[in-house]
Structures are given as C-alpha cells and as structure tokens.
Scaffold this motif. Structure first.
Motif, PDB file in Angstrom:
ATOM      1  N   LYS A 128       0.799  -1.147  -0.036  1.00  0.00           N
ATOM      2  CA  LYS A 128       0.041   0.079  -0.146  1.00  0.00           C
ATOM      3  C   LYS A 128       0.764   1.323  -0.027  1.00  0.00           C
ATOM      4  O   LYS A 128       0.699   1.968   0.913  1.00  0.00           O
ATOM      5  CB  LYS A 128      -0.941   0.049   1.235  1.00  0.00           C
ATOM      6  N   PRO A 129       1.633   1.435  -1.060  1.00  0.00           N
ATOM      7  CA  PRO A 129       2.484   2.636  -0.784  1.00  0.00           C
ATOM      8  C   PRO A 129       1.707   4.034  -1.387  1.00  0.00           C
ATOM      9  O   PRO A 129       0.535   4.010  -1.911  1.00  0.00           O
ATOM     10  CB  PRO A 129       3.474   2.504  -2.205  1.00  0.00           C
ATOM     11  N   ALA A 130       2.203   5.021  -0.619  1.00  0.00           N
ATOM     12  CA  ALA A 130       1.408   6.385  -0.887  1.00  0.00           C
ATOM     13  C   ALA A 130       2.054   6.964  -2.069  1.00  0.00           C
ATOM     14  O   ALA A 130       1.352   7.852  -2.806  1.00  0.00           O
ATOM     15  CB  ALA A 130       1.874   7.119   0.415  1.00  0.00           C
ATOM     16  N   GLY A 131       3.114   6.642  -2.690  1.00  0.00           N
ATOM     17  CA  GLY A 131       3.350   6.924  -4.134  1.00  0.00           C
ATOM     18  C   GLY A 131       4.678   5.965  -4.550  1.00  0.00           C
ATOM     19  O   GLY A 131       5.092   5.297  -3.654  1.00  0.00           O
ATOM     20  N   ALA A 132       4.848   6.034  -5.686  1.00  0.00           N
ATOM     21  CA  ALA A 132       5.863   5.162  -6.280  1.00  0.00           C
ATOM     22  C   ALA A 132       6.685   5.856  -7.471  1.00  0.00           C
ATOM     23  O   ALA A 132       6.474   6.921  -7.983  1.00  0.00           O
ATOM     24  CB  ALA A 132       5.043   3.966  -7.001  1.00  0.00           C
ATOM     25  N   VAL A 133       7.808   5.081  -7.755  1.00  0.00           N
ATOM     26  CA  VAL A 133       8.786   5.534  -8.812  1.00  0.00           C
ATOM     27  C   VAL A 133       9.119   4.135  -9.709  1.00  0.00           C
ATOM     28  O   VAL A 133       9.111   3.016  -9.414  1.00  0.00           O
ATOM     29  CB  VAL A 133      10.324   5.650  -8.175  1.00  0.00           C
ATOM     30  N   ILE A 134       8.918   4.432 -10.890  1.00  0.00           N
ATOM     31  CA  ILE A 134       9.344   3.370 -11.990  1.00  0.00           C
ATOM     32  C   ILE A 134      10.544   4.081 -12.573  1.00  0.00           C
ATOM     33  O   ILE A 134      10.615   5.032 -13.413  1.00  0.00           O
ATOM     34  CB  ILE A 134       8.235   3.236 -12.926  1.00  0.00           C
ATOM     35  N   THR A 135      11.699   3.451 -12.526  1.00  0.00           N
ATOM     36  CA  THR A 135      13.113   3.696 -12.986  1.00  0.00           C
ATOM     37  C   THR A 135      13.088   3.604 -14.512  1.00  0.00           C
ATOM     38  O   THR A 135      13.724   4.783 -15.056  1.00  0.00           O
ATOM     39  CB  THR A 135      14.017   3.012 -12.337  1.00  0.00           C
ATOM     40  N   CYS A 136      12.832   2.501 -15.176  1.00  0.00           N
ATOM     41  CA  CYS A 136      13.164   2.580 -16.517  1.00  0.00           C
ATOM     42  C   CYS A 136      12.254   1.197 -16.883  1.00  0.00           C
ATOM     43  O   CYS A 136      11.992   0.482 -16.197  1.00  0.00           O
ATOM     44  CB  CYS A 136      14.279   2.715 -17.143  1.00  0.00           C
ATOM     45  N   ILE A 137      12.017   1.125 -18.250  1.00  0.00           N
ATOM     46  CA  ILE A 137      11.653  -0.281 -19.141  1.00  0.00           C
ATOM     47  C   ILE A 137      12.660  -0.870 -19.639  1.00  0.00           C
ATOM     48  O   ILE A 137      13.091  -0.083 -20.926  1.00  0.00           O
ATOM     49  CB  ILE A 137      10.325  -0.030 -19.871  1.00  0.00           C
TER      50      ILE A 137
END
Length: 465
Positions: free
Chosen positions: A175-184
């Motif tokens: 249940k994160p309050a926010g998130a990061v996606i670094t790369c695909i």
C-alpha cells in the motif's frame, strides 16, 4: 517484528488453535523459535515441508503448509494453496497495523540505487525503514514489512518481479503512498517476451496506490512518458534530456568526488544538488527520489540537500532524544561506541562555560564529534573531511574541508587510523538563521585500497533552529 495475535496475522488464511501470539515469521527452520510462525516454501533444492516438525520442536507456534505433513498436529497447521501468496498476505496483514508514509520503487534497472537515494532523503525527515539489499520478491518484501513498528515514520520498499501479476500482489500488500518506476529495460524479455509486457508488469505498482498518489517515472525512457496510467494518479516525469519533464537536471558537472547539478522543478523552482556518485543514470535515480519525496509533501530544499548523503557505507540513524537544542545520537562514551560512526550535536545550552562566554547568547553553536572504529585489523587513511552548509535560498556552501582531521601534528598529510584503534574528529561551527542543515562526508581508503565513505545529514529545522 512486534508481537501480534495469530488471528490478526493469519486473517484470510486460516487459524491456529488457542490464537497464540506471533513474534516472528520465518522461512528457514533454523530461525524458528518460541512464538515464531514457520512458512514452508518449496524451493528448487529444498522443500520447507521437510523441516516443519523441526520448526515446531524448536518452539514455533505454528506452520503454514501447502500440503499435509505427517506428524504435524492439525491445530498447529494452516494449509494454504500457495505458500508464497500466503507470505505476501501475512505481510499485508502486518503492514495494515501501521501507517508510515511508504514509497514503492520498481523498474528494470536502478531499483536498489533509487531506493538508497529515497532512503537518504526520507531518513533526513524521520525514522525510515528500507528494503535490505535487493530483497524485493515474495519473501523479501514481506520480511521488510515485518520490520515495521510504531516508531517508523517513512518506509522505502523495493518491488521486483519475474512475470506478470507479481508486482500487483506486492503493491496491494505494501500500500505505497507514491511510487517510482525507474525504466523499462530488457532484463525480463525471456519471461515476458516483449518490452510492452515488461511495461505492463511494472505499471502494476499503480494498483496499490491511493487516489491522487504521485507516480514518478523516467521521462528519458522510450516507453514511460507515453504510458497510460490511472487518471486519478499524478504522473510526474523526471529527466536529464526530456525538456518537457516536470523535474530535470541541468548544469551537470561530474568529478572524482561525485556529481553536482541543478534541479529544475516546475513546481518548486531551481535547487542545487550534489550526489557522491558519477553517471547520468545516478543523476536520474537521484531526481526520482527528490521528485517522489516532494510530491509526497516533503520540503524541496531539504530533500535536494539530502541527496548528498546517499550511497555512503554508513548513514547515521535518527537522534535518540531531543532536549531543546541538544541532540545526542548515542549515549555512550567514545570507548563504548559500537558503531562505525558516531555524532553528538550540542548548542549553547549544553556547551561548557568557557565556550558559552565566547558565544553570542542568541546564536546556537553546534559541536561535532565523529568517531571511527576500524574492524578486523584493517586501517584507513583519511584523505578528506568535508562539511556542506545548505541554505533556505537553495544555496550551498562547502565551508569546512581539511585533510588535517586529527590535529596539526599531521601537517596537512592524510591521517591514518590503524588496526582496531578509535580516533576522534572534532569541529565546532556556528549555525546561522538562514541555514537549513549540514552534510558531513569523510573519505579515505583502507589498507586494501578500497574506498571508505561515511556520511550524515543534519536538518537544523528539526531541532529548533
């Protein structure tokens, strides 16, 4: 892990007779003991079911199994369809007991480094829990959640995957309050076939985000800027090259000591930044941590300043107590300090009388004592001790740099800490009212030629200045 009733921890999975209190969840029978819950996981070479009885003999309160195990009493057993899914559910049930501001991190590459930058930033605001190493799977992530307690204010949780649906399970548990996606990237092409499928898998992190949450993505990636996300999320782009990104790095200058750049933030203006690492990939990782922290409401200047504290071998913990302007990181005397680094901070209220007489009554004075203890007979040559002052205006100032860290007798030559000897570094400084914090970094090399780096960040605003 804090003790919790089995009926709470096993909600949705089953029940143990007598509703015993669970003090730990383990997947290795050698770690089983009184009050533990042993989850039997079948691996490629070892099947945890073969050790269920051993765990109970060691005092485990119960076991979680996928199949009946001869000799295991039914009242001590909870049978589930999938032990890994059960592990995630246990983590979710435990996580629901606490309410830290939790950040999720995923991506094909750079997850662990980004997590470290996030930890450096969030820990400058309060006690922060992070994933240890790269324990980001169905076992590692729940184990991270089991380390939560009421004192944790922030958490940074890394999420990995091998196929579709895996990150979905992890994010719904965390249940994160926010998130990061670094790369695909291309690291999972063998399992997923196409980068489009990898994008789908990484975007599953959104399913655990609340309405209005920030999703911070790499604006220089060829898939993420155009990726469709839930319309109720705040999509934030960070980039080095993409001029349309919300958060960019400009004026990048790299050197042997690291990288300096300017954060150009559409929401918060321009801020100077420094990271003790080189490479544009690390600049992007740092940008993502800053972007996530600020979109979750943390102060931009302090978040940018804290990036300087990432990637060190030791980050000092939050202070153990506060008393006016007085903060002590540990109570022990120098000879008893068990940690590699120790810092004690005082103001005029705690200074000796002689120093008080030399200090204006309205000016807080900070004294820094840093103790280094070397282990295993390995010595360290200390080449640099640097202090960086960070100001409310966004300006930074390196106002104390020296190689003469142990006294004038060294004549400016690098100082050496030999064997198991402990040495003390002391430096008194006056904190003016416009500064928001200071960062300290010690650099050197050990006897084997390996780099040594200790860092810490002290945000003055937390202690009344």
């Amino acid at each position: 892990m804090q003790p919790v009733l089995s009926s709470v921890l096993l909600r949705g999975l089953g029940a143990l007779a007598g509703d015993p209190e669970i003090a730990s969840v383990v997947t290795d029978s050698r770690e089983a003991g009184p009050g533990s819950l042993f989850v039997c996981i079948r691996g490629e070479r070892v099947d945890g079911h073969d050790y269920a009885l051993r765990a109970l003999e060691a005092g485990a309160a119960g076991v979680v199994v996928q199949r009946p195990v001869p000799g295991v009493p039914p009242e001590k057993c909870v049978q589930v369809p999938d032990a890994l899914d059960a592990m995630i559910r246990l983590g979710a049930n435990y996580r629901a007991l606490y309410s830290p501001l939790l950040a999720g991190v995923t991506g094909s590459v750079g997850k662990t480094t980004t997590k470290e930058f996030c930890y450096a930033v969030f820990s400058s605001f309060g006690k922060t829990l992070r994933t240890q190493g790269n324990q980001n799977n169905e076992i590692g992530m729940p184990n991270t959640l089991f380390r939560l307690d009421k004192s944790v204010e922030y958490a940074v949780v890394e999420m990995g995957m091998q196929g579709l649906g895996e990150i979905r399970k992890l994010t719904l548990a965390a249940k994160p309050a926010g998130a990061v996606i670094t790369c695909i990237g291309r690291s999972h092409l063998e399992q997923l076939g196409t980068r489009e499928n990898i994008l789908r898998a990484k975007l599953e992190i959104c399913e655990g985000l609340p309405q209005g949450a920030p999703l911070v993505v790499n604006g220089d990636d060829d898939y993420l800027p155009g990726a469709a996300v839930r319309p109720d999320l705040e999509k934030v782009l960070f980039a080095v090259e993409n001029p349309d990104a919300d958060v960019r790095a400009l004026d990048i200058v790299s050197g042997a000591e690291g990288t300096r750049f300017t954060i150009a933030d559409k929401a918060h203006g321009s801020l100077p930044a420094y990271i003790p690492a080189m490479g544009l990939h690390n600049v992007r990782n740092a940008l993502s941590a800053y972007a996530l922290a600020t979109r979750l409401g943390l102060a931009p200047a302090a978040a940018a300043a804290a990036l300087a504290l990432a990637l060190g071998l030791a980050l000092l913990p939050s202070p153990g107590r506060r008393s006016g302007y007085t903060v002590e990181w540990f109570q022990q005397e120098a000879a008893d300090v068990p940690d590699q680094a120790f810092i004690r901070i005082y103001t005029k209220a705690a200074l000796p009388v002689a120093v008080k007489q030399q200090t204006a009554e309205s000016t807080p004075v900070w004294e820094y004592n840093l103790f280094i203890r070397e282990e295993n007979g390995v010595g360290v040559t200390v080449s640099e001790l640097t202090c960086v002052r960070f100001y409310k205006s966004g300006k930074t100032d390196i106002y104390a740099t020296t190689v003469d860290v142990f006294g004038e007798r060294n004549g400016g030559r690098p100082s050496y800490i030999g064997g198991r000897e402990m040495r003390r570094l002391s430096c008194g400084r006056t904190a003016d009212r416009q500064s928001i914090g200071e960062g300290w970094m010690l650099r050197g090399t050990d006897d084997h030629g390996n780099p040594v780096c200790f860092t810490t960040y002290i945000p003055f605003e937390r202690y009344g200045n």
